[in-house]
Structure formats: structure tokens, C-alpha cells
Motif scaffolding. Structure first.
Motif, PDB file in Angstrom:
ATOM      1  N   ASP A  80       0.854  -1.204   0.000  1.00 57.65           N
ATOM      2  CA  ASP A  80       0.000   0.000   0.000  1.00 57.65           C
ATOM      3  C   ASP A  80       0.886   1.250   0.000  1.00 57.65           C
ATOM      4  O   ASP A  80       0.853   2.068   0.909  1.00 57.65           O
ATOM      5  CB  ASP A  80      -0.902  -0.058   1.243  1.00 57.65           C
ATOM      6  N   VAL A  81       1.689   1.397  -1.060  1.00 60.21           N
ATOM      7  CA  VAL A  81       2.745   2.414  -1.099  1.00 60.21           C
ATOM      8  C   VAL A  81       2.255   3.857  -1.128  1.00 60.21           C
ATOM      9  O   VAL A  81       3.008   4.768  -0.788  1.00 60.21           O
ATOM     10  CB  VAL A  81       3.716   2.195  -2.292  1.00 60.21           C
ATOM     11  N   LYS A  82       1.023   4.099  -1.537  1.00 60.41           N
ATOM     12  CA  LYS A  82       0.537   5.482  -1.620  1.00 60.41           C
ATOM     13  C   LYS A  82      -0.209   5.933  -0.380  1.00 60.41           C
ATOM     14  O   LYS A  82      -0.719   7.056  -0.332  1.00 60.41           O
ATOM     15  CB  LYS A  82      -0.343   5.651  -2.858  1.00 60.41           C
ATOM     16  N   ASN A  83      -0.270   5.093   0.637  1.00 60.82           N
ATOM     17  CA  ASN A  83      -0.993   5.454   1.854  1.00 60.82           C
ATOM     18  C   ASN A  83      -0.381   6.708   2.471  1.00 60.82           C
ATOM     19  O   ASN A  83       0.841   6.824   2.576  1.00 60.82           O
ATOM     20  CB  ASN A  83      -0.945   4.299   2.861  1.00 60.82           C
ATOM     21  N   ARG A  84      -1.232   7.634   2.851  1.00 60.84           N
ATOM     22  CA  ARG A  84      -0.736   8.885   3.457  1.00 60.84           C
ATOM     23  C   ARG A  84      -0.080   8.646   4.811  1.00 60.84           C
ATOM     24  O   ARG A  84       0.740   9.431   5.253  1.00 60.84           O
ATOM     25  CB  ARG A  84      -1.878   9.882   3.582  1.00 60.84           C
ATOM     26  N   ASP A  85      -0.464   7.548   5.466  1.00 62.15           N
ATOM     27  CA  ASP A  85       0.142   7.161   6.744  1.00 62.15           C
ATOM     28  C   ASP A  85       1.365   6.292   6.410  1.00 62.15           C
ATOM     29  O   ASP A  85       1.235   5.145   6.011  1.00 62.15           O
ATOM     30  CB  ASP A  85      -0.883   6.396   7.584  1.00 62.15           C
ATOM     31  N   HIS A  86       2.547   6.854   6.583  1.00 59.69           N
ATOM     32  CA  HIS A  86       3.782   6.155   6.211  1.00 59.69           C
ATOM     33  C   HIS A  86       3.933   4.813   6.912  1.00 59.69           C
ATOM     34  O   HIS A  86       4.530   3.898   6.360  1.00 59.69           O
ATOM     35  CB  HIS A  86       5.001   7.042   6.488  1.00 59.69           C
ATOM     36  N   SER A  87       3.374   4.660   8.106  1.00 57.74           N
ATOM     37  CA  SER A  87       3.504   3.400   8.843  1.00 57.74           C
ATOM     38  C   SER A  87       2.696   2.268   8.210  1.00 57.74           C
ATOM     39  O   SER A  87       2.907   1.103   8.535  1.00 57.74           O
ATOM     40  CB  SER A  87       3.073   3.587  10.306  1.00 57.74           C
ATOM     41  N   LYS A  88       1.783   2.591   7.290  1.00 61.51           N
ATOM     42  CA  LYS A  88       0.943   1.569   6.645  1.00 61.51           C
ATOM     43  C   LYS A  88       1.400   1.230   5.235  1.00 61.51           C
ATOM     44  O   LYS A  88       0.794   0.396   4.570  1.00 61.51           O
ATOM     45  CB  LYS A  88      -0.512   2.040   6.622  1.00 61.51           C
ATOM     46  N   ARG A  89       2.456   1.809   4.780  1.00 61.63           N
ATOM     47  CA  ARG A  89       2.879   1.612   3.395  1.00 61.63           C
ATOM     48  C   ARG A  89       3.436   0.223   3.101  1.00 61.63           C
ATOM     49  O   ARG A  89       3.478  -0.183   1.947  1.00 61.63           O
ATOM     50  CB  ARG A  89       3.890   2.679   2.990  1.00 61.63           C
ATOM     51  N   GLY A 119      -4.330   6.588  -1.893  1.00 65.85           N
ATOM     52  CA  GLY A 119      -3.781   6.542  -0.546  1.00 65.85           C
ATOM     53  C   GLY A 119      -4.568   7.293   0.511  1.00 65.85           C
ATOM     54  O   GLY A 119      -4.011   7.668   1.532  1.00 65.85           O
TER      55      GLY A 119
END
Length: 156
Positions: A80-89, A119
Motif C-alpha cells: 500500500d505504497v501510496k498510503n498517506r500514513d507512512h507506517s501503513k505503506r 492513498g
């Protein structure tokens, strides 16, 4: 009490009105006009992803069960590379919950939707527009609501 009294109020409803009031209070509000439609099943998005909507406890939720993997990835390895939450990428897109907090409303469902292509998540409204079509609308509040609609098609 110092001789003050509250006058007794007498109010009578006619019997038919009383019966209607009691029935309205005791009977649950139901019927086809108030029920949200059944949205369970597999739905294909315009981008080609398949979302499985199934019960998650007492209400439905939607998870990604298939999609066209981006170049360099497989369906199973796509993060999930485009997630705005970097911890979920680093989390995988396959199996990701993209519809949640769904609540039935008159003729529709409302809740939250997540778009892994962009994201971010948004408020969602889901309406069946036919036996095999589901209109999904996501709205994000910027200064005003910015909404986008998609029609998902039922697949087996």
C-alpha cells in the motif's frame, strides 16, 4: 407545601389515535422503504479490482480480493505504497479492508471507503442502482465536499 398546588391536567386522546400512537411506539420501523439493500457479493470496480463485500460482525465490510498488480509486483506482493500514513505503506493491498463502518440508511449504506490508488479514505455512500450495479460515492471535505462516484458491477 405552603398551600400551593399544581392543577391536574386532563388530556384524552380519541381511541383510534391512542391505538395508532401505541402501535407506532411498540412496532419497529421496518419495511422495504426503510431497509438498506443487500450489497454482499463480489464487485468489480472500473479500474478492474474486485471487492468482496461480506459480513464483518453485524454489518458488511469490503476487502480487496483481486486487482491488476502494478509493474514489478504481483497481486500477493503489492504494498500500500501510496498510503498517506507512512507506517501503513508496507501492508499488502490484497485482503485490505476498503469499506468499513457501514451503516444502513433508507435505501443505501453509508460509511468509509479507502482508495489505495490515491492513498486516502473518504466518507462513502453505497446505493444499488440495479440488480448487478452498485454506485459508490466517496466524499472528502477540503473547503467544501469534493465527491467522486464509481459504478461497481457484480461478478461471480
Amino acid at each position: 407545601m405552603n398551600g400551593l398546588s399544581i392543577p391536574e391536567l386532563k388530556f384524552r386522546l380519541p381511541r383510534p389515535a391512542l391505538a395508532a400512537l401505541v402501535a407506532a411506539l411498540l412496532l419497529p420501523a421496518s419495511g422495504p422503504a426503510l431497509a438498506a439493500p443487500d450489497i454482499t457479493g463480489n464487485w468489480k470496480t472500473p479500474a478492474g479490482a474486485v471487492i468482496k463485500i461480506a459480513p464483518c460482525g453485524k454489518v458488511p465490510c469490503g476487502r480487496i480480493v483481486d486487482f491488476k498488480a502494478p509493474k514489478g509486483y504481483t497481486v500477493r506482493s503489492t504494498p500500500d505504497v501510496k498510503n498517506r500514513d507512512h507506517s501503513k505503506r508496507a501492508r499488502k493491498v490484497l485482503g485490505l479492508k476498503v469499506l468499513w463502518r457501514l451503516k444502513p440508511e433508507s435505501g443505501k449504506w453509508t460509511g468509509r471507503v479507502y482508495d489505495p490508488r490515491r492513498g486516502f479514505s473518504a466518507n462513502a455512500t453505497l446505493r444499488k442502482t440495479g440488480t448487478s450495479t452498485l454506485q459508490v460515492q466517496g466524499c472528502v471535505r477540503v473547503v467544501f465536499n469534493v465527491c467522486e462516484k464509481e459504478t461497481w458491477r457484480k461478478v461471480n
